[in-house]
Design an enzyme around this catalytic site. Structure first.
Site, PDB file in Angstrom:
ATOM      1  N   ASP A  49      55.035  13.070   0.463  1.00 20.53           N
ATOM      2  CA  ASP A  49      53.864  11.985   0.396  1.00 20.53           C
ATOM      3  C   ASP A  49      53.681  11.807  -1.206  1.00 20.53           C
ATOM      4  O   ASP A  49      54.057  12.639  -2.092  1.00 20.53           O
ATOM      5  CB  ASP A  49      52.742  12.410   1.019  1.00 20.53           C
TER       6      ASP A  49
HETATM    7  C1  BGC Z   1      49.476   8.171   1.877  1.00 21.60           C
HETATM    8  C2  BGC Z   1      50.674   7.914   2.831  1.00 21.60           C
HETATM    9  C3  BGC Z   1      51.508   6.483   2.262  1.00 21.60           C
HETATM   10  C4  BGC Z   1      51.635   6.965   0.837  1.00 21.60           C
HETATM   11  C5  BGC Z   1      52.554   5.641   0.108  1.00 21.60           C
HETATM   12  C6  BGC Z   1      49.867   8.280   0.415  1.00 21.60           C
HETATM   13  O1  BGC Z   1      48.870   8.502  -0.356  1.00 21.60           O
HETATM   14  O2  BGC Z   1      49.198   9.459   2.401  1.00 21.60           O
HETATM   15  O3  BGC Z   1      50.241   7.749   4.027  1.00 21.60           O
HETATM   16  O4  BGC Z   1      52.564   6.365   2.719  1.00 21.60           O
HETATM   17  O5  BGC Z   1      50.495   7.027  -0.124  1.00 21.60           O
HETATM   18  O6  BGC Z   1      51.565   4.491  -0.062  1.00 21.60           O
END
Ligand code: BGC
Length: 740
Positions: free
Chosen positions: A287
């Site tokens: 993430d």
């Molecule tokens: C979120 C994810 C997301 C990623 C990319 C993160 O902050 O937890 O769910 O896919 O950002 O945008």
């Protein structure tokens, strides 16, 4: 267009094929193609494939890397997210394919969570439809639009079970139940990926957030997760597993720790469970900066050490952290990691790029004419309307307040009735709040301007009561009041935890004032999580949970309110009476002092509130009523290799055609460990005309009763079971059987 560039290089060199063992013939063929590319790659280019940077088109996290185009050109960045449109992705792809040394195409990731342009209801709303075909269709439409806009990878489905509505991201999931969550996870993966990733109408799915991200302490996003291994394996793991079994080829490691180890550095999660137990063959992406965050977690001194933890755990791609880009080479040169770790990661990533057909045609997702045709295609809007209607849950309907009758005078009140952006909820990809009709506009279209009086009354947030008088005056002129209240769209989703889940602002106070007029009041709710609605439930005559219903939400609400569509949604998360009941879920354990004991004091209960929720899991009304017969069983003895069929006859006893979600639960009465009082084991959504009956049959086999037993082996235990069937997790017919 320079097609097949890399393919040509590959074809011209010998195929040395040294991919992982235990591969099918088809997998081996791709392995060989991957190896032939990898032979040409320098170490820097290999590490470049392990890097994912955000474009500056959208910002979904705290940092932004400048100069990503140059990094692509230099072969230092093999993957981009937050970039879309056929034209923009073509521009970036062109840099990778025509200007970088090896011409390796980019992956384009994006959070296509509930639609790309045509926005469907938020995922929690979709789950309330219990309609797997419609959910799969929603993901398919999202994939079709995303693929037409240059995207080949979505960061979905989110498979995080959660029993805590304070956590804002429950809006992105499928609720509290592992069985239903697993079915929905698989449906979404099928929807995104189809049967063939090489089909340019499908996109790669990403199972997130691995793992147990939905259980942060106190419901606070990103917070510590701590649970027994048994609860993790039996309750939280199944939906991720189902998504992987359905063929998802990427997984995102989560922000949280589990048992003291941040998921992004957890070899237990990313290798032992994910690869060894679940047999996952795709790649793992972190993430957003979750490698770097291991320094804050306190398990690494600095980014370089955090990178070591990540690669050793099994992370293949670094989202936005710039850790692999900066430190991996150094770690390798210092002998801290073997070359094999880098080889395996790059192999997995390139493998998926081959599966997507990117080496055959890197521009297959970048057609502007296709994009024009697909975005907001009429059939996509029709699917979004269908899904929105199916997602809505009728929570209350006293005295048949609903459906409304066309032509009756209604006062429509509330800022949310007139809001467009809120209809879409959070994570809207390229969704456009201007390209849609509000609830108010659609109500006027259907019921006529003259019969539809609007007053804002109050805002969704804040304590301004200056609009109350005008709202009361409008309501005086009407036969019925439709009050649209709830949360602002950005009060759920990521980083949107709440410590109190009451209705925000003075909306409930306005409801109280309107109640004094003694006119039927319909409350339409827009929210991304269960709210505590005790007071609203007392005051409203009818209450419809509309979630954030998406691009076609205004029309869907109108159709449901006027009975053009008979509501059929059922809650997939328990709605508590107050925040103190949280965490709350239907599959609780009995405890040694359950609430039904006669002793008034010494039992597991609250002294200031009942134990049971306001609305239980599986609950939802219809404009008609359904009667359930007693359950009949094909046998009361389920043998090890046998099956048991449990049937009920369901009859539509009301005055409208309708749909019912028939639910089957089981309880294992005595085990080597304590067992939940109910566990969902099957459901079927049926349509019944007025007076019509249907027999619904569930098949129970022993494997459905397996769990992690006292010694942590997975299997069943013989003994007595209860079996329940009904229209929600509370009101159920009941019988017994034995497992031999
Ligand atoms: C979120 C994810 C997301 C990623 C990319 C993160 O902050 O937890 O769910 O896919 O950002 O945008």
């Amino acid at each position: 267009m320079k097609k097949n560039i890399v393919f040509a290089i590959i074809a011209s060199i010998s195929l040395t094929g040294c991919g992982p063992s235990l591969r099918t013939a088809q997998e081996k063929r791709i392995d060989e193609r991957v190896d032939s590319v990898m032979e040409l790659m320098t170490l820097d280019e290999k590490i470049g494939q392990m890097v994912l940077y955000s474009s500056d088109w959208d910002v979904t996290g705290p940092s932004l890397k400048k100069g990503y185009m140059d990094e692509i050109r230099k072969g230092n960045c093999g993957n981009i997210f937050n970039a879309y449109t056929a034209a923009y992705t073509r521009k970036l792809q062109k840099i990778a394919v025509e200007e970088s040394r090896l011409h390796i195409p980019l992956l384009f990731g994006y959070d296509v969570i509930h639609g790309q342009k045509t926005i469907f209801p938020i995922s929690l709303g979709e789950s309330a439809s219990w309609d797997l075909a419609a959910i799969e269709k929603s993901a398919r439409v999202s994939a079709t639009e995303a693929a037409a806009s240059g995207i080949n990878w979505t960061f979905a489905p989110m498979c995080d079970i959660s029993v805590d509505p304070r956590w804002g991201r429950v809006s992105e999931g499928a609720g509290e139940d592992p069985y239903l969550g697993s079915k929905i996870a698989a449906a979404r993966v099928h929807g995104f990926q189809g049967d063939n990733l090489a089909d340019s109408l499908t996109i790669l799915a990403c199972v997130k957030h691995f793992a147990a991200y939905g259980a942060p302490l106190a419901g606070r996003d990103y917070n510590t997760v701590d649970m027994s291994r048994r609860v993790f394996l039996d309750t939280y793991l199944p939906p991720y597993k189902a998504a992987i079994d359905a063929g998802a080829m990427s997984v995102m490691s989560s922000f949280n720790e589990l048992d003291g180890v941040p998921a992004t550095g957890s070899r237990y999660l990313l290798t032992d469970v994910l690869r060894d137990q679940l047999g996952f063959k795709g790649f793992v992406v972190t993430d957003y900066t979750s490698i770097n965050e291991m320094v804050n977690h306190g398990v690494a001194d600095n980014d370089a050490d955090a990178g070591l933890l990540a690669i050793k755990a099994g992370v293949d791609m670094d989202m936005q952290g710039d850790v692999y880009a900066k430190y991996l080479k150094k770690s390798l040169n210092e002998g801290l990691i073997p070359m094999k770790d880098i080889y395996d990661a790059v192999h997995r990533i390139l493998y998926v790029k081959f599966m997507l057909g990117l080496f055959d045609d890197p521009y297959r997702y970048c057609s502007e004419s296709r994009e024009k045709r697909e975005l907001y295609a009429p059939e996509h809007l029709a699917a979004a309307l269908d899904m929105a209607q199916k997602s809505m849950v009728l929570l209350k309907n006293d005295n048949k307040t609903l459906p409304l009758v066309k032509g009756e005078k209604i006062a429509v009140i509330g800022e949310l009735a007139n809001s467009k952006r809120d209809l879409l909820g959070s994570w809207i990809a390229a969704g456009d709040g201007n390209y849609l009709q509000s609830i108010l506009e659609e109500l006027k279209n259907y019921n006529g301007d003259a019969n539809t009086i609007y007053a804002e009354g109050c805002k969704k947030m804040g304590d301004d009561r200056s609009g109350f008088a005008a709202a009361i005056a409008a309501a005086r002129r009407a036969d019925k009041i439709v009050l649209v209240i709830g949360e602002s769209w950005d009060w759920s989703g990521e980083a949107a935890s709440r410590s109190n889940i009451d209705m925000p602002g003075v909306q409930t106070e306005l409801l109280e004032k309107l109640k004094a007029l003694n006119k039927p009041i319909v409350v339409v709710l827009m929210n991304g999580r269960p709210l505590t609605l005790t007071k609203e439930n007392e005051l409203a005559d009818a209450m419809l949970e509309a979630w954030y219903p998406g691009t076609m939400g205004g029309k869907a609400v109108t159709n449901v309110l006027f009975g053009q569509y008979n509501p059929s949604g059922k809650l997939t998360m328990t709605f508590p009476r107050n925040v103190g009941q949280i965490p709350i879920f239907y599959y609780e354990k009995n405890s040694g002092r359950p609430i039904y004991l006669k002793d008034p004091k010494y039992k597991s209960r609250y002294i200031d509130c009942p134990n049971d929720p306001l609305f239980p899991f599986g609950y939802g009304l219809s404009y008609t009523t359904f009667a359930y017969s007693d359950i009949s069983l094909s046998t009361t003895d389920l043998t090890e290799k046998g099956e048991l069929k449990a049937s009920v006859n369901v009859t539509n006893t009301g005055n409208a055609a309708g749909e019912e979600v028939v639910q089957c639960y089981v309880r294992d009465l005595v085990g080597s460990i304590t067992r939940p009082v109910k566990e969902l084991k099957g459901f079927e959504k049926i349509a019944l005309k007025v007076g019509e009956s249907k027999v619904v049959t569930f098949t129970i086999t022993p494997d459905m009763l397996a769990f992690h037993r006292l010694d942590m082996t997975y299997g069943t235990e013989p003994g007595d079971y209860k079996l329940f069937i009904g229209g929600n997790s509370r009101d159920l017919k009941e019988t017994k059987f034995k497992l031999d």
